[in-house]
Design an enzyme around this catalytic site. Structure first.
Site, PDB file in Angstrom:
ATOM      1  N   ASN A  33      -9.839  20.889   8.580  1.00 43.18           N
ATOM      2  CA  ASN A  33      -8.728  21.841   8.411  1.00 43.18           C
ATOM      3  C   ASN A  33      -8.381  22.047   6.938  1.00 43.18           C
ATOM      4  O   ASN A  33      -7.405  22.720   6.614  1.00 43.18           O
ATOM      5  CB  ASN A  33      -7.492  21.392   9.205  1.00 43.18           C
ATOM      6  CG  ASN A  33      -6.898  20.100   8.668  1.00 43.18           C
ATOM      7  OD1 ASN A  33      -7.379  19.543   7.682  1.00 43.18           O
ATOM      8  ND2 ASN A  33      -5.845  19.632   9.322  1.00 43.18           N
ATOM      9  N   LYS A  85      -4.664   9.711   4.955  1.00 38.75           N
ATOM     10  CA  LYS A  85      -4.950   8.340   4.494  1.00 38.75           C
ATOM     11  C   LYS A  85      -3.997   7.804   3.426  1.00 38.75           C
ATOM     12  O   LYS A  85      -4.297   6.792   2.799  1.00 38.75           O
ATOM     13  CB  LYS A  85      -6.383   8.277   3.973  1.00 38.75           C
ATOM     14  CG  LYS A  85      -6.634   9.210   2.800  1.00 38.75           C
ATOM     15  CD  LYS A  85      -7.943   8.927   2.087  1.00 38.75           C
ATOM     16  CE  LYS A  85      -8.108   9.818   0.892  1.00 38.75           C
ATOM     17  NZ  LYS A  85      -9.277   9.536   0.084  1.00 38.75           N
ATOM     18  N   SER A 125     -10.533   0.876   8.812  1.00 38.29           N
ATOM     19  CA  SER A 125     -10.221   0.422   7.452  1.00 38.29           C
ATOM     20  C   SER A 125      -9.901  -1.059   7.454  1.00 38.29           C
ATOM     21  O   SER A 125      -9.356  -1.599   8.436  1.00 38.29           O
ATOM     22  CB  SER A 125      -8.996   1.199   6.960  1.00 38.29           C
ATOM     23  OG  SER A 125      -8.458   0.600   5.813  1.00 38.29           O
ATOM     24  N   TYR A 149       0.111   4.070   8.421  1.00 39.30           N
ATOM     25  CA  TYR A 149      -1.297   4.487   8.308  1.00 39.30           C
ATOM     26  C   TYR A 149      -2.209   3.455   8.980  1.00 39.30           C
ATOM     27  O   TYR A 149      -3.062   3.782   9.808  1.00 39.30           O
ATOM     28  CB  TYR A 149      -1.680   4.662   6.831  1.00 39.30           C
ATOM     29  CG  TYR A 149      -3.174   4.713   6.608  1.00 39.30           C
ATOM     30  CD1 TYR A 149      -3.921   5.797   7.066  1.00 39.30           C
ATOM     31  CD2 TYR A 149      -3.851   3.668   5.970  1.00 39.30           C
ATOM     32  CE1 TYR A 149      -5.307   5.835   6.876  1.00 39.30           C
ATOM     33  CE2 TYR A 149      -5.225   3.692   5.781  1.00 39.30           C
ATOM     34  CZ  TYR A 149      -5.948   4.782   6.235  1.00 39.30           C
ATOM     35  OH  TYR A 149      -7.313   4.816   6.062  1.00 39.30           O
ATOM     36  N   LYS A 153      -4.761   3.421  12.559  1.00 37.49           N
ATOM     37  CA  LYS A 153      -6.156   2.968  12.682  1.00 37.49           C
ATOM     38  C   LYS A 153      -6.285   1.959  13.821  1.00 37.49           C
ATOM     39  O   LYS A 153      -7.241   1.986  14.593  1.00 37.49           O
ATOM     40  CB  LYS A 153      -6.640   2.346  11.368  1.00 37.49           C
ATOM     41  CG  LYS A 153      -6.775   3.325  10.215  1.00 37.49           C
ATOM     42  CD  LYS A 153      -7.870   4.354  10.454  1.00 37.49           C
ATOM     43  CE  LYS A 153      -8.055   5.304   9.295  1.00 37.49           C
ATOM     44  NZ  LYS A 153      -8.896   6.472   9.656  1.00 37.49           N
ATOM     45  N   TYR A 177     -13.905   0.037   6.654  1.00 36.40           N
ATOM     46  CA  TYR A 177     -14.279   0.150   5.250  1.00 36.40           C
ATOM     47  C   TYR A 177     -13.394  -0.736   4.389  1.00 36.40           C
ATOM     48  O   TYR A 177     -12.189  -0.771   4.583  1.00 36.40           O
ATOM     49  CB  TYR A 177     -14.068   1.576   4.711  1.00 36.40           C
ATOM     50  CG  TYR A 177     -14.627   2.727   5.485  1.00 36.40           C
ATOM     51  CD1 TYR A 177     -15.617   2.590   6.452  1.00 36.40           C
ATOM     52  CD2 TYR A 177     -14.159   4.011   5.207  1.00 36.40           C
ATOM     53  CE1 TYR A 177     -16.112   3.697   7.123  1.00 36.40           C
ATOM     54  CE2 TYR A 177     -14.650   5.114   5.875  1.00 36.40           C
ATOM     55  CZ  TYR A 177     -15.623   4.949   6.835  1.00 36.40           C
ATOM     56  OH  TYR A 177     -16.089   6.059   7.491  1.00 36.40           O
ATOM     57  N   PHE A 178     -13.995  -1.322   3.369  1.00 44.24           N
ATOM     58  CA  PHE A 178     -13.193  -1.988   2.353  1.00 44.24           C
ATOM     59  C   PHE A 178     -12.797  -0.903   1.328  1.00 44.24           C
ATOM     60  O   PHE A 178     -12.104   0.032   1.707  1.00 44.24           O
ATOM     61  CB  PHE A 178     -13.892  -3.253   1.848  1.00 44.24           C
ATOM     62  CG  PHE A 178     -13.617  -4.373   2.844  1.00 44.24           C
ATOM     63  CD1 PHE A 178     -14.174  -4.332   4.130  1.00 44.24           C
ATOM     64  CD2 PHE A 178     -12.711  -5.375   2.570  1.00 44.24           C
ATOM     65  CE1 PHE A 178     -13.838  -5.290   5.099  1.00 44.24           C
ATOM     66  CE2 PHE A 178     -12.377  -6.343   3.524  1.00 44.24           C
ATOM     67  CZ  PHE A 178     -12.941  -6.296   4.782  1.00 44.24           C
ATOM     68  N   ASN A 179     -13.181  -0.954   0.082  1.00 48.01           N
ATOM     69  CA  ASN A 179     -12.646   0.033  -0.873  1.00 48.01           C
ATOM     70  C   ASN A 179     -13.751   0.976  -1.357  1.00 48.01           C
ATOM     71  O   ASN A 179     -14.425   0.672  -2.350  1.00 48.01           O
ATOM     72  CB  ASN A 179     -11.996  -0.689  -2.056  1.00 48.01           C
ATOM     73  CG  ASN A 179     -10.720  -1.418  -1.644  1.00 48.01           C
ATOM     74  OD1 ASN A 179     -10.739  -2.297  -0.788  1.00 48.01           O
ATOM     75  ND2 ASN A 179      -9.606  -1.051  -2.238  1.00 48.01           N
ATOM     76  N   ASP A 295       0.906  -5.127  -1.262  1.00 50.36           N
ATOM     77  CA  ASP A 295      -0.451  -5.423  -1.723  1.00 50.36           C
ATOM     78  C   ASP A 295      -0.824  -6.883  -1.470  1.00 50.36           C
ATOM     79  O   ASP A 295      -0.040  -7.790  -1.756  1.00 50.36           O
ATOM     80  CB  ASP A 295      -0.570  -5.173  -3.238  1.00 50.36           C
ATOM     81  CG  ASP A 295      -0.983  -3.754  -3.555  1.00 50.36           C
ATOM     82  OD1 ASP A 295      -1.255  -2.977  -2.610  1.00 50.36           O
ATOM     83  OD2 ASP A 295      -1.045  -3.422  -4.752  1.00 50.36           O
TER      84      ASP A 295
END
Ligand code: NAD
Ligand code: UFG
Length: 343
Positions: A33, A85, A125, A149, A153, A177-179, A295
């Protein structure tokens, strides 16, 4: 040769998937989109591969569009990248995130089920692990996301597990996924955030190209080797190779499988900054500021399940990730909207 639907294929990771599929001889249809991308990425994909793909400007939450799409094509597999994301935005507007990510996946799976297309690779993620109690992280670690977020997931993972449990003829790959960082070695596609980047690598790239004045390092008092946060950065081309291997793995037999996609090595913020400085040949200004809420000190994968089951392993090191990110950023200082290059 397969016919693959790539949702979110105009985005950062999806556009790299399109390159790999086209170069593999597969046919590709993208539905996007364009909420966080433009068709410029898909034009670049076609230039790189010298092949055409079909683009549908549509939303995965739109059941009518999906119904038409699945009626018009016979897909062998769906690779599902479409999603929002931004962690911060998800905190401010969770409804938007649940609608787009969860409802979008639900609509997609409904359309797939109706069309008897039962092979899907889903972009999950490492955020589903929340703050890990130790590292490296294996797939059987407890999950528990700490923002909306991440929770979208997790809900999607549960949805896919329930779909598989009810009908074990599905073939479902959940990739955590990591980074993801870096760019295609051509420098023609890469990460192009709409707003000021939230993530480290695109932020550093924009400092290097002069779009941002300096990097704020979020905290230098973590219990890590230099006090800054440690993450498992993975080259986007390696990440996509993991998707290709996951598609092959699903060909063997119906199954639902979860795999970490990471290198298994963590780098600190200051190590990433050093590597980027070497790649771009400039000294980049940075300042230490307070920690960013939410974090983790350290997060990196144990990728051994993907190694043994998918026959996949990341190949590119941090230096290469930074070189490729810099090539993309220096050739396209303002992302897809720019012409000309930085010095
Ligand atoms: P991106 O924003 O560049 O790409 C996502 C694409 O999906 C965009 O082109 C956007 O326009 C499209 N999209 C969003 N909602 C849509 C909808 N409802 N219908 C159709 N298209 C829609 O992001 P990305 O970095 O390429 O991420 C791809 C996927 O990987 C996302 O699901 C993301 O959550 C996941 N992921 C990304 C990272 C990361 O650090 N980049 C890490 C872990 C997981
Ligand atoms: N960092 C800074 N300054 C910045 C940006 C980041 O110091 O301007 C630090 C962070 O504190 C962290 C490291 O750089 O220590 C990496 O931060 P990122 O934002 O690049 O990555 P995160 O691991 O925090 O999060 C990202 C995505 C999440 C995703 C997670 C795992 O933002 O959505 O990777 O895939 F869930």
């Amino acid at each position: 040769m397969s016919n693959v639907l790539v949702t979110g294929g105009a985005g950062y990771i999806g556009s790299h998937m399109c390159v790999e599929l086209l170069q593999n001889g597969d046919d590709v249809v993208v539905i996007d989109n364009l909420s966080n991308s433009s068709t410029a990425s898909l034009e670049a994909v076609q230039r790189i591969t010298q092949r055409e793909l079909e683009f549908v400007d549509g939303d995965v939450t739109d059941a009518d569009v999906l119904g038409l799409l699945f009626a018009d094509h016979r897909f062998d597999a769906v690779v599902h990248f479409a999603g929002l994301k931004s962690v911060g935005e998800s905190v401010d507007d969770p409804i938007k995130y649940y609608h787009n990510n969860v409802n979008g996946t639900l609509c997609l799976v409904e359309a797939m089920s109706a069309a008897e297309v039962k092979t899907i690779v889903f972009s999950s993620s490492a955020t589903v692990y929340g703050i890990p109690s130790k590292v490296p992280i294996t797939e059987d670690f407890p999950t528990g996301a700490i923002n909306p977020y991440g929770r979208t997931k997790l809900v999607i993972e549960r949805l896919l597990e329930d779909v598989y449990e009810a009908d074990p003829s599905w073939r479902i790959s959940i990739l955590r996924y990591f980074n993801p960082v870096g760019a295609h070695p051509s420098g023609e596609i890469g990460e192009d955030p709409n707003d000021a980047p939230n993530n480290l690598m695109p932020y550093v790239s924009q400092v290097a190209v002069g779009r941002l004045p300096y990097l704020k390092v979020f905290g230098d008092n973590y219990p890590t080797r230099d006090g800054t946060g440690v993450r498992d950065y993975i080259h986007v081309v390696d990440l996509i190779d993991g998707h290709m291997k996951a598609l092959e793995f699903l060909e063997d037999a119906p199954k639902l499988a979860v795999h970490n996609l990471g290198t298994g090595t963590g780098y600190s913020v200051l190590e990433v900054l050093d590597a980027f400085q070497s790649a771009c040949g400039k000294t980049l200004r940075h300042e230490i500021v307070g920690r960013r809420p939410g974090d983790a000190a350290e997060s990196y994968a144990d990728p051994s399940k993907a190694v043994s089951e998918l026959g996949w392993q990341a190949k590119f090191d941090l230096a290469r990730m930074c070189e490729d990110a810099w090539r993309w950023q220096s050739l396209h200082p303002n992302g897809y909207s720019s012409e000309g290059s930085a010095d």
